[in-house]
Design a protein around this motif. Structure first.
Motif, short mmCIF file in Angstrom:
data_model
loop_
_atom_site.label_atom_id
_atom_site.label_comp_id
_atom_site.label_asym_id
_atom_site.label_seq_id
_atom_site.Cartn_x
_atom_site.Cartn_y
_atom_site.Cartn_z
N LYS A 21 -17.18 37.20 20.75
CA LYS A 21 -17.53 35.77 20.77
C LYS A 21 -17.36 35.16 22.16
O LYS A 21 -18.16 34.34 22.60
N THR A 22 -16.29 35.57 22.84
CA THR A 22 -16.03 35.02 24.18
C THR A 22 -17.14 35.41 25.15
O THR A 22 -17.57 34.58 25.97
N LYS A 23 -17.60 36.65 25.07
CA LYS A 23 -18.67 37.11 25.96
C LYS A 23 -19.98 36.40 25.64
O LYS A 23 -20.76 36.08 26.54
N ILE A 24 -20.24 36.18 24.35
CA ILE A 24 -21.47 35.47 23.96
C ILE A 24 -21.45 34.05 24.49
O ILE A 24 -22.44 33.55 25.04
N GLU A 25 -20.31 33.38 24.34
CA GLU A 25 -20.17 32.01 24.85
C GLU A 25 -20.34 31.99 26.37
O GLU A 25 -20.98 31.08 26.92
N ALA A 26 -19.78 33.00 27.05
CA ALA A 26 -19.89 33.07 28.51
C ALA A 26 -21.34 33.24 28.95
O ALA A 26 -21.77 32.67 29.97
N LEU A 27 -22.13 33.97 28.18
CA LEU A 27 -23.55 34.14 28.50
C LEU A 27 -24.30 32.82 28.41
O LEU A 27 -25.10 32.48 29.28
N PHE A 28 -24.01 32.06 27.35
CA PHE A 28 -24.72 30.79 27.14
C PHE A 28 -24.27 29.70 28.11
O PHE A 28 -25.04 28.79 28.39
N THR A 29 -23.05 29.79 28.59
CA THR A 29 -22.56 28.78 29.53
C THR A 29 -22.64 29.28 30.98
O THR A 29 -22.09 28.66 31.88
N ASP A 30 -23.33 30.40 31.17
CA ASP A 30 -23.55 30.92 32.51
C ASP A 30 -24.39 29.94 33.33
O ASP A 30 -25.25 29.24 32.79
N TYR A 31 -24.12 29.88 34.62
CA TYR A 31 -24.80 28.92 35.50
C TYR A 31 -26.32 29.04 35.41
O TYR A 31 -27.03 28.03 35.35
N GLU A 32 -26.81 30.26 35.37
CA GLU A 32 -28.26 30.47 35.36
C GLU A 32 -28.91 29.88 34.11
O GLU A 32 -29.95 29.21 34.19
N TYR A 33 -28.29 30.11 32.95
CA TYR A 33 -28.85 29.59 31.71
C TYR A 33 -28.76 28.07 31.65
O TYR A 33 -29.73 27.39 31.31
N VAL A 34 -27.59 27.53 32.00
CA VAL A 34 -27.40 26.07 31.97
C VAL A 34 -28.36 25.38 32.93
O VAL A 34 -28.97 24.36 32.59
N SER A 35 -28.53 25.95 34.12
CA SER A 35 -29.45 25.37 35.10
C SER A 35 -30.88 25.38 34.60
O SER A 35 -31.65 24.44 34.84
N SER A 36 -31.24 26.46 33.89
CA SER A 36 -32.61 26.57 33.36
C SER A 36 -32.86 25.50 32.29
O SER A 36 -33.94 24.89 32.24
N VAL A 37 -31.85 25.28 31.43
CA VAL A 37 -31.98 24.22 30.41
C VAL A 37 -32.09 22.86 31.09
O VAL A 37 -32.94 22.03 30.71
N LYS A 38 -31.26 22.63 32.11
CA LYS A 38 -31.30 21.36 32.82
C LYS A 38 -32.67 21.15 33.48
O LYS A 38 -33.24 20.05 33.42
N ASP A 39 -33.20 22.20 34.11
CA ASP A 39 -34.50 22.10 34.77
C ASP A 39 -35.61 21.77 33.77
O ASP A 39 -36.52 20.99 34.07
N SER A 40 -35.52 22.37 32.57
CA SER A 40 -36.51 22.10 31.54
C SER A 40 -36.43 20.64 31.09
O SER A 40 -37.46 19.97 30.93
N VAL A 41 -35.19 20.15 30.90
CA VAL A 41 -34.99 18.76 30.50
C VAL A 41 -35.46 17.82 31.62
O VAL A 41 -36.11 16.79 31.35
N ALA A 42 -35.16 18.18 32.86
CA ALA A 42 -35.56 17.35 34.01
C ALA A 42 -37.08 17.27 34.12
O ALA A 42 -37.63 16.20 34.42
#
Length: 281
Positions: free
Chosen positions: A41-62
């Motif tokens: 679970k910790t590794k899965i959470e780390a993948l989703f909160t990784d900078y690359e993924y979070v930045s991609s979501v932010k860019d899509s929202v932006a």
């Protein structure tokens, strides 16, 4: 003749047990690796909160927000600044935490709070821009824009995989059971195998062969899957979610390769033992 028959029986039994040991070792290594990597679970959470993924979501929202601004004649230069990446990350973390049951303080609606904060900031910016242009503030026109944006962000964060918590929990229990059973049979078969026949070093070598075969199986099968995935990607949209899934799969393959290397190391130890036993005779 009796001795010859006994030797033939010993060789046949040794071969069968060596193959059975190989199967048990493979099951043990795959179950342990999967539990440690794929269902961690910790590794899965780390993948989703990784900078690359979070930045991609932010860019899509932006990008979506920018389109809304331009469509309504607003200045979109400030969009990237007013969308807080930290809030995006908090929302994703809360969502994944609830879906996997990591933190009991996160319920199914907790992740909506950071999204609401983002929408509040954007609403304030829109109101400010309207006021600066000398246009009358009309809440009825602004509300649909904010609601649309809120819905879009929710859809970006909600990956809509059914019952992840149950899948991970049941999968973890199943892997623990498989690990325990395969570990028991691995130890039992190894002990039986060592004491078969009159040539002790051959029995020890058979155990080593099972370990080296299992190690090579883990490594080669992982490499084959990796090559196949390089040739044909999994079709998932949006692309950054696909990249995350691929990273998740690659981390699992990496775990299998590490497990395979560990098994090869154990087989090397058995090789040394065989060499010492033969020298003593």
């Amino acid at each position: 003749m009796a001795v010859s028959h006994e030797n033939k029986l010993s060789r046949t039994l040794r071969t069968l047990l060596s193959f059975a040991l190989f199967v048990m070792i493979v099951l043990l290594s795959l179950s342990v690796s999967s539990k440690a990597v794929l269902l961690n679970k910790t590794k899965i959470e780390a993948l989703f909160t990784d900078y690359e993924y979070v930045s991609s979501v932010k860019d899509s929202v932006a990008q979506y927000t920018t389109d809304i601004y331009l469509k309504n004649g607003l200045d979109a230069d400030s969009v990237n600044k007013i969308i807080d990446e930290r809030l995006i990350k908090d929302s994703i973390r809360s969502y994944i935490s609830n879906r996997l049951g990591i933190d009991s303080s996160d319920n199914e609606n907790t992740y909506l709070e950071p999204i609401g904060n983002i929408c509040d900031v954007i609403e304030s910016d829109i109101i400010k821009q309207i006021a600066d242009k000398g246009i009358e503030n009309n809440k009825e026109n602004i509300s649909p824009i904010i609601n649309s944006l809120n819905k879009y962000i929710v859809n970006e964060i909600d990956i809509s995989v059914a019952n992840e918590k149950a899948i991970v929990n049941v999968g973890s229990i199943a892997l623990i059971v498989i690990s325990c059973v395969s570990a028991f049979f691995t130890a039992s078969i190894s002990l039986v195998l060592v004491f078969i026949g009159t040539k002790r070093y051959r029995s020890i070598r058979a155990v080593g062969i099972s370990f080296v075969s299992a190690g090579l199986f883990d490594i080669l099968s992982s490499l084959i899957i990796y090559i196949i995935l390089q040739i044909k990607h999994i079709d998932i949209f949006p692309l950054y979610l696909r990249d995350l899934v691929m990273k998740y799969i690659y981390s699992g393959l990496g775990g299998f390769i590490i497990s395979g290397c560990f098994l090869l190391l154990i087989s090397l130890i058995f090789s040394v033992i065989v060499w010492k036993v033969r020298r003593e005779k």
